[in-house]
Design an enzyme around this catalytic site. Structure first.
Site, PDB file in Angstrom:
ATOM      1  N   GLY A  10     -14.116  -4.069  31.776  1.00 19.42           N
ATOM      2  CA  GLY A  10     -15.088  -5.022  31.251  1.00 19.42           C
ATOM      3  C   GLY A  10     -15.475  -6.016  32.319  1.00 19.42           C
ATOM      4  CB  SER A  11     -17.291  -9.158  32.005  1.00 21.40           C
ATOM      5  OG  SER A  11     -16.538  -9.803  31.006  1.00 21.40           O
TER       6      SER A  11
ATOM      7  CD  GLU B 237     -21.440  -6.269  36.508  1.00 20.04           C
ATOM      8  OE1 GLU B 237     -20.662  -6.990  35.862  1.00 20.04           O
ATOM      9  OE2 GLU B 237     -21.183  -5.098  36.816  1.00 20.04           O
TER      10      GLU B 237
ATOM     11  CD  GLU C 138     -10.925   0.802  37.202  1.00 20.06           C
ATOM     12  OE1 GLU C 138     -11.793   0.358  37.982  1.00 20.06           O
ATOM     13  OE2 GLU C 138     -10.101   1.678  37.532  1.00 20.06           O
TER      14      GLU C 138
ATOM     15  CB  CYS D 168     -18.771  -0.813  36.440  1.00 23.55           C
ATOM     16  SG  CYS D 168     -18.258   0.892  36.358  1.00 23.55           S
TER      17      CYS D 168
ATOM     18  CE  LYS E  87     -11.788  -5.299  21.597  1.00 24.43           C
ATOM     19  NZ  LYS E  87     -13.151  -5.106  21.069  1.00 24.43           N
TER      20      LYS E  87
HETATM   21  P1  NAP Z   1     -16.651  -7.601  28.173  1.00 28.37           P
HETATM   22  O1  NAP Z   1     -17.435  -8.596  27.446  1.00 28.37           O
HETATM   23  O2  NAP Z   1     -15.722  -8.025  29.236  1.00 28.37           O
HETATM   24  O3  NAP Z   1     -15.881  -6.750  27.070  1.00 28.37           O
HETATM   25  C1  NAP Z   1     -15.038  -5.675  27.358  1.00 28.37           C
HETATM   26  C2  NAP Z   1     -14.021  -5.524  26.261  1.00 28.37           C
HETATM   27  O4  NAP Z   1     -13.156  -6.667  26.242  1.00 28.37           O
HETATM   28  C3  NAP Z   1     -14.627  -5.469  24.859  1.00 28.37           C
HETATM   29  O5  NAP Z   1     -13.890  -4.565  24.079  1.00 28.37           O
HETATM   30  C4  NAP Z   1     -14.463  -6.892  24.389  1.00 28.37           C
HETATM   31  O6  NAP Z   1     -14.513  -7.067  23.011  1.00 28.37           O
HETATM   32  C5  NAP Z   1     -13.094  -7.218  24.934  1.00 28.37           C
HETATM   33  N1  NAP Z   1     -12.788  -8.656  24.996  1.00 28.37           N
HETATM   34  C6  NAP Z   1     -13.658  -9.706  25.013  1.00 28.37           C
HETATM   35  N2  NAP Z   1     -12.985 -10.872  25.041  1.00 28.37           N
HETATM   36  C7  NAP Z   1     -11.664 -10.568  25.035  1.00 28.37           C
HETATM   37  C8  NAP Z   1     -10.453 -11.342  25.056  1.00 28.37           C
HETATM   38  N3  NAP Z   1     -10.485 -12.677  25.082  1.00 28.37           N
HETATM   39  N4  NAP Z   1      -9.273 -10.699  25.064  1.00 28.37           N
HETATM   40  C9  NAP Z   1      -9.223  -9.346  25.047  1.00 28.37           C
HETATM   41  N5  NAP Z   1     -10.326  -8.562  25.010  1.00 28.37           N
HETATM   42  C10 NAP Z   1     -11.529  -9.156  25.011  1.00 28.37           C
HETATM   43  O7  NAP Z   1     -17.579  -6.558  28.881  1.00 28.37           O
HETATM   44  P2  NAP Z   1     -18.837  -5.857  28.288  1.00 28.37           P
HETATM   45  O8  NAP Z   1     -19.956  -6.833  28.245  1.00 28.37           O
HETATM   46  O9  NAP Z   1     -18.469  -5.206  27.008  1.00 28.37           O
HETATM   47  O10 NAP Z   1     -19.073  -4.726  29.409  1.00 28.37           O
HETATM   48  C11 NAP Z   1     -19.755  -4.971  30.593  1.00 28.37           C
HETATM   49  C12 NAP Z   1     -18.822  -5.232  31.767  1.00 28.37           C
HETATM   50  O11 NAP Z   1     -17.902  -4.162  31.965  1.00 28.37           O
HETATM   51  C13 NAP Z   1     -19.549  -5.371  33.063  1.00 28.37           C
HETATM   52  O12 NAP Z   1     -19.107  -6.482  33.782  1.00 28.37           O
HETATM   53  C14 NAP Z   1     -19.219  -4.098  33.817  1.00 28.37           C
HETATM   54  O13 NAP Z   1     -19.315  -4.182  35.191  1.00 28.37           O
HETATM   55  C15 NAP Z   1     -17.872  -3.797  33.347  1.00 28.37           C
HETATM   56  N6  NAP Z   1     -17.567  -2.371  33.472  1.00 28.37           N
HETATM   57  C16 NAP Z   1     -16.690  -1.969  34.445  1.00 28.37           C
HETATM   58  C17 NAP Z   1     -16.354  -0.641  34.599  1.00 28.37           C
HETATM   59  C18 NAP Z   1     -15.363  -0.190  35.636  1.00 28.37           C
HETATM   60  O14 NAP Z   1     -14.829   0.884  35.524  1.00 28.37           O
HETATM   61  N7  NAP Z   1     -15.075  -0.948  36.646  1.00 28.37           N
HETATM   62  C19 NAP Z   1     -16.908   0.300  33.736  1.00 28.37           C
HETATM   63  C20 NAP Z   1     -17.805  -0.122  32.771  1.00 28.37           C
HETATM   64  C21 NAP Z   1     -18.109  -1.474  32.642  1.00 28.37           C
HETATM   65  P3  NAP Z   1     -15.968  -7.397  22.364  1.00 28.37           P
HETATM   66  O15 NAP Z   1     -16.659  -6.114  22.362  1.00 28.37           O
HETATM   67  O16 NAP Z   1     -15.718  -7.922  21.014  1.00 28.37           O
HETATM   68  O17 NAP Z   1     -16.634  -8.408  23.256  1.00 28.37           O
END
Ligand code: NAP
Ligand code: MG
Length: 505
Positions: A251-252, A408, A273, A307, A198
Site C-alpha cells: 500500500g501507500s 506518487e 511493498e 506501484c 484484509k
Molecule cells: P493504502 O491506502 O495504503 O491501503 C492499503 C491497505 O492498507 C488497504 O487494505 C487499507 O485499508 C489498509 N489500511 C489503511 N489504513 C490502515 C491502518 N491504519 N492499519 C492497517 N491497514 C490499513 O493504499 P491504497 O490507496 O489502497 O493503494 C495504493 C498504494 O499502494 C500506492 O501507494 C501504491 O504505490 C501502493 N502499491 C504498492 C505495490 C507494491 O508492490 N510495492 C503494489 C500495489 C500498490 P482501506 O482499504 O480501508 O483503506
C-alpha cells in the site's frame, strides 16, 4: 441484497457472479462464514458506473480477535504445517491454482466490477498471473531446507531448520485485488503459515470468492481467513493484535508508517511493498519505436494505478520532440471505457471518486506551477460521467522540484522532461525517496550495465517495462519498502530460522 441493474452495454454478468453479489456476504473465519459481530456492513461500488455492487461485513476489533483465535488454533494444532506432508501441502496449493484458473471468468468479473479494470485484462492477466504464483510456490514446501553448520565447538553438532512464522496478517490494496493477495498468500502458505487476509475496502469481492476456492480445494479450516473492513478499524486491529506474528503489507508509504508505529508494541515482523515515482529514461540511441510504446504503457498500463508506474519520463533532448509526438499519438488512440462494456476498452476508470479527485488535484497543481498538459488533463464526461474517468495525461514544462514530479500520483499522469547527458540523468533519476523500479532505453551495452548497477531501485528494466515473474524477487529500495516478495526471497519473509545445538561427543 443488491438490485443489479447494470448499464446495457455491459457483457453478460455470469450467473455465479450475480448469485454471489446477491448473496449475504460474510467474513470467512475458521472455515465458517460469519457476519461481523457488530452486524456492521459497508458498500462496495462499480467505479465504471458508480453503482452499488454489494454490502460486505465491516470487521471490527472483536472480529479480528475471532479470526486470530481461529488462525492461531489451526496453527498450534499443526494441521497445516506439521500434520500434512510437504507434498500434500504442495498438492493443495497446486489445486488452488487449478481452481483459480477454472474460476478465472468469475474472478475477473468480480475484480472488473469492483476495481473498474477491463474484464478482458482481469481474465487474461490478473487471474493467470495469480494462478501462476500459486503454482510456483506449490513447488516450495518440499524444498525449504536447513543447513548443517561446521561450528568450532568440539563434540557438537549444529544444524538449522526453517519454520513458519505463525499467524500472518496480510493487508493488500485495490489496484490488482486478486494478484496482490496472491503475491502474499502463496509464499506464506508454502512456508507453513496460517493467514488472515484484509482486502482493500474498495475491492473486497475477489478475496471473499477466493475463500470459497480454498474450501473447495480442501485446505484445513483456519488456514485461510478473510476479514473485509476498513484500514483504520480491521487493519489497525490486525496490526496491533499480539496473536498476529507478522504483517505483510502492500500500500501507500503513509499507511506503512502508521503500521510500523502500531506494530512497535508487539514488535511483530513487518514487510512492506510500497509506492514509487519510477524514472524511465530514453537515450537518443534507443530503438525509438519500441521506447515510445514502452514508455506509453509504462505509465498508462492499469491506468497508472501500478506501484511501478513509469511516471517520471526523462528523454534525451535531441529526441524529446520526436518521442513526445509518438507518445501523444499513442495516448490519443487509447480507448477509455467501462471495465465491463462489450466493446472492451484499453483502460477503465480510476478506482474511486476519492482517487479521481486526488489525481485531478495533482493535474491542477501541475498546471498552476507552470506545467502544461500537452495531452489529456481532463475528467471524461459524456456517457462516462457517472464513473471516475480521467484522460491519459502527459505533462511537459515541469521541473524535478515540482510536487507533480516528486509525489506518487497513482493515476494516468506522466511528467516528460528533457536531459542532456548520462551523469545528469542518473543523478536526477535517483533523486527521490522512492526506489521501487527504474528503466532505461538504449542500444549501448555499457550504458545499460552502468545504469543497472547505479540506479537505486529493486527492479531495473532495460528496453522493456513491467515484467514480473513469480520466480524473480520484487520489492523496494529506500522508502519503497522492506523485504522482497516473489522468488525464494519471499520465503524469508514468512519463515524463521532455528539453530539447533546437540552435544554428541
Ligand atoms: P493504502 O491506502 O495504503 O491501503 C492499503 C491497505 O492498507 C488497504 O487494505 C487499507 O485499508 C489498509 N489500511 C489503511 N489504513 C490502515 C491502518 N491504519 N492499519 C492497517 N491497514 C490499513 O493504499 P491504497 O490507496 O489502497 O493503494 C495504493 C498504494 O499502494 C500506492 O501507494 C501504491 O504505490 C501502493 N502499491 C504498492 C505495490 C507494491 O508492490 N510495492 C503494489 C500495489 C500498490 P482501506 O482499504 O480501508 O483503506
Ligand atoms: Mg485505501
Amino acid at each position: 441484497m443488491t438490485n443489479l441493474g447494470f448499464p446495457e452495454n455491459y457483457v453478460e454478468i455470469l450467473p455465479e457472479v450475480r448469485a454471489f453479489l446477491q448473496s449475504d456476504l460474510k467474513l470467512h473465519i475458521g472455515g465458517r462464514w460469519v457476519p461481523s459481530i457488530s452486524g456492521e456492513t459497508f458498500e462496495t461500488h462499480d467505479p465504471s458506473s458508480g453503482r452499488l455492487l454489494a454490502r460486505v461485513p465491516s470487521a471490527q476489533a472483536d472480529d479480528v480477535d475471532a479470526a486470530v483465535r481461529a488462525a492461531r488454533a489451526t496453527f498450534d494444532s499443526g494441521a497445516w504445517h506439521l500434520k500434512l506432508s510437504p507434498s500434500d501441502r504442495g498438492r493443495l496449493i497446486w489445486r488452488l491454482a487449478d481452481l483459480i484458473e477454472t474460476h478465472a471468468p468469475i474472478l475477473a468479473q468480480l475484480d472488473s466490477l469492483d476495481n473498474g479494470k477491463p474484464v478482458k485484462k482481469a481474465q487474461q492477466v490478473d487471474a493467470p498471473l495469480s494462478a501462476e504464483h500459486f503454482r510456483y510456490y506449490a513447488g516450495w514446501p518440499s524444498k525449504i531446507e536447513g543447513a548443517t553448520i561446521p561450528v568450532n565447538t568440539p563434540g557438537t553438532f549444529n544444524y538449522t531448520v526453517r519454520e513458519p512464522v505463525g499467524v500472518c496478517g496480510l493487508i493488500v490494496p485495490w489496484n490488482y485485488p486478486l494478484l496482490m493477495a496472491a503475491w502474499k498468500i502463496a509464499p506464506a502458505l508454502a512456508a507453513g503459515n496460517c493467514i488472515i487476509l484484509k482486502p482493500a475496502e474498495q475491492t473486497p469481492l475477489s478475496a471473499l470468492y477466493l475463500a470459497r476456492l480454498f474450501e473447495e480445494a480442501g485446505f484445513p479450516a483456519g488456514v485461510f481467513n478473510v476479514l473485509t473492513g476498513f484500514g483504520e478499524t480491521a487493519g489497525a486491529a490486525l496490526v496491533a493484535h499480539p496473536g498476529v506474528d507478522k504483517i505483510g503489507f502492500t500500500g501507500s508509504a503513509s499507511v506503512a508508517r502508521t503500521i510500523l508505529r502500531n506494530s512497535a508494541d508487539t514488535l511483530k515482523r513487518v514487510s512492506l511493498e510500497l509506492g514509487g515515482k519510477s524514472p524511465n529514461i530514453i537515450f537518443a540511441d534507443a530503438d525509438l519505436e519500441q521506447a515510445v510504446i514502452g514508455a506509453t504503457w509504462a505509465i498508462f498500463g492499469n491506468n497508472g494505478q501500478s506501484c511501478t508506474a513509469g511516471s517520471r519520463l526523462y528523454i534525451q533532448r535531441s529526441i524529446f520532440d520526436r518521442v513526445l509526438t509518438g507518445m501523444s499519438d499513442q495516448a490519443a488512440n487509447i480507448r477509455v471505457g467501462m471495465g465491463m462494456q462489450t466493446d472492451q476498452p484499453d483502460l477503465g476508470p480510476v478506482v474511486s471518486m476519492e482517487q479521481m479527485h486526488t489525481i485531478m488535484g495533482y493535474i491542477e497543481d501541475g498546471r498552476s506551477s507552470g506545467g502544461q498538459a500537452v495531452v489529456g488533463g481532463q475528467r471524461i464526461g459524456g456517457n462516462l460521467a457517472n464513473g471516475y474517468f480521467i484522460e491519459p495525461t502527459i505533462f511537459t514544462g515541469v521541473q524535478d522540484s515540482m510536487k507533480i514530479v516528486r509525489e506518487e500520483i497513482f493515476g494516468p499522469v506522466v511528467c516528460a522532461m528533457p536531459f542532456d547527458d548520462a551523469d545528469e540523468v542518473l543523478h536526477r533519476a535517483n533523486e527521490t525517496p522512492y526506489g521501487l523500479a527504474a528503466g532505461l532505453w538504449t542500444r549501448d551495452l555499457q550504458t545499460a550495465h552502468r545504469f543497472a548497477a547505479r540506479m537505486q531501485a529493486g527492479t531495473i528494466w532495460i528496453n522493456t517495462w513491467g515484467d514480473t515473474d513469480a520466480a524473480s524477487p520484487f520489492g523496494g529500495y529506500k522508502q519503497s519498502g522492506h523485504g522482497r516478495e516473489m522468488g525464494k526471497e519471499a520465503l524469508d519473509l514468512y519463515s524463521e530460522v532455528k539453530s539447533v545445538w546437540i552435544r554428541v561427543g
